[in-house]
Design a protein around this motif. Structure first.
Motif, PDB file in Angstrom:
ATOM      1  N   ASN A  89     -24.800 -32.991 -38.299  1.00 50.36           N
ATOM      2  CA  ASN A  89     -24.461 -34.283 -38.888  1.00 50.36           C
ATOM      3  C   ASN A  89     -25.583 -35.230 -38.481  1.00 50.36           C
ATOM      4  O   ASN A  89     -25.845 -35.405 -37.289  1.00 50.36           O
ATOM      5  N   ALA A  92     -24.543 -41.883 -38.999  1.00 52.08           N
ATOM      6  CA  ALA A  92     -23.133 -42.265 -38.902  1.00 52.08           C
ATOM      7  C   ALA A  92     -22.355 -41.955 -40.180  1.00 52.08           C
ATOM      8  O   ALA A  92     -21.216 -41.492 -40.113  1.00 52.08           O
ATOM      9  N   GLY A  95     -21.056 -38.516 -40.382  1.00 50.22           N
ATOM     10  CA  GLY A  95     -20.083 -38.110 -39.374  1.00 50.22           C
ATOM     11  C   GLY A  95     -20.646 -37.921 -37.985  1.00 50.22           C
ATOM     12  O   GLY A  95     -19.929 -37.479 -37.087  1.00 50.22           O
ATOM     13  N   GLN A  96     -21.931 -38.248 -37.777  1.00 50.89           N
ATOM     14  CA  GLN A  96     -22.488 -38.122 -36.432  1.00 50.89           C
ATOM     15  C   GLN A  96     -21.903 -39.223 -35.553  1.00 50.89           C
ATOM     16  O   GLN A  96     -21.964 -40.398 -35.900  1.00 50.89           O
ATOM     17  N   THR A  97     -21.311 -38.821 -34.430  1.00 48.40           N
ATOM     18  CA  THR A  97     -20.714 -39.803 -33.522  1.00 48.40           C
ATOM     19  C   THR A  97     -21.435 -39.869 -32.186  1.00 48.40           C
ATOM     20  O   THR A  97     -21.314 -40.866 -31.482  1.00 48.40           O
TER      21      THR A  97
END
Length: 116
Positions: A89, A92, A95-97
């Motif tokens: 991912n 943001a 879905g990169q957290t």
């Protein structure tokens, strides 16, 4: 974010515990705390890079090592022959957290979409 605030940098340094499944000189692989499949392992470089694109630009050989270790995780976990998914991912909205590049190794069940 500085590397001192990065959760994955803290895992690399041993400051935060994780269920490590593989380590190499330049990578660490550990179980995801919120698994989305029977096998869900994250593979990260020890060096901090915010995402896959940044790592590819800075050190393509290290990106290759991350992918090699992801395959080794699949072999170790017994999912290499049945099939597995690798997911990066990047950003943001994707879905990169946690902004330390990581690849998800997912397998152990049918991952076809849509199911059925």
């Amino acid at each position: 974010m500085s590397t001192s605030d990065c959760l994955f940098c803290k895992i690399v340094s041993g400051e935060v515990p994780a269920k490590i499944v593989r380590e190499s000189e330049r990578t660490v692989a550990f179980r995801d705390i919120n698994p989305q499949a029977p096998t869900h392992v994250l593979v990260i470089p020890r060096e901090h890079h915010p995402n896959a694109a940044a790592l590819a630009a800075a050190d393509p050989a290290l990106l290759g090592e991350v992918l090699t270790e992801a395959h080794r995780v699949a072999v170790d976990e017994g999912i290499a022959d049945s099939g597995y998914r690798l997911v990066f991912n990047t950003g943001a909205q994707a879905g990169q957290t946690i902004f330390h590049v990581h690849v998800h190794v997912l397998g152990g069940r049918d991952l076809n979409w849509p199911p059925g």
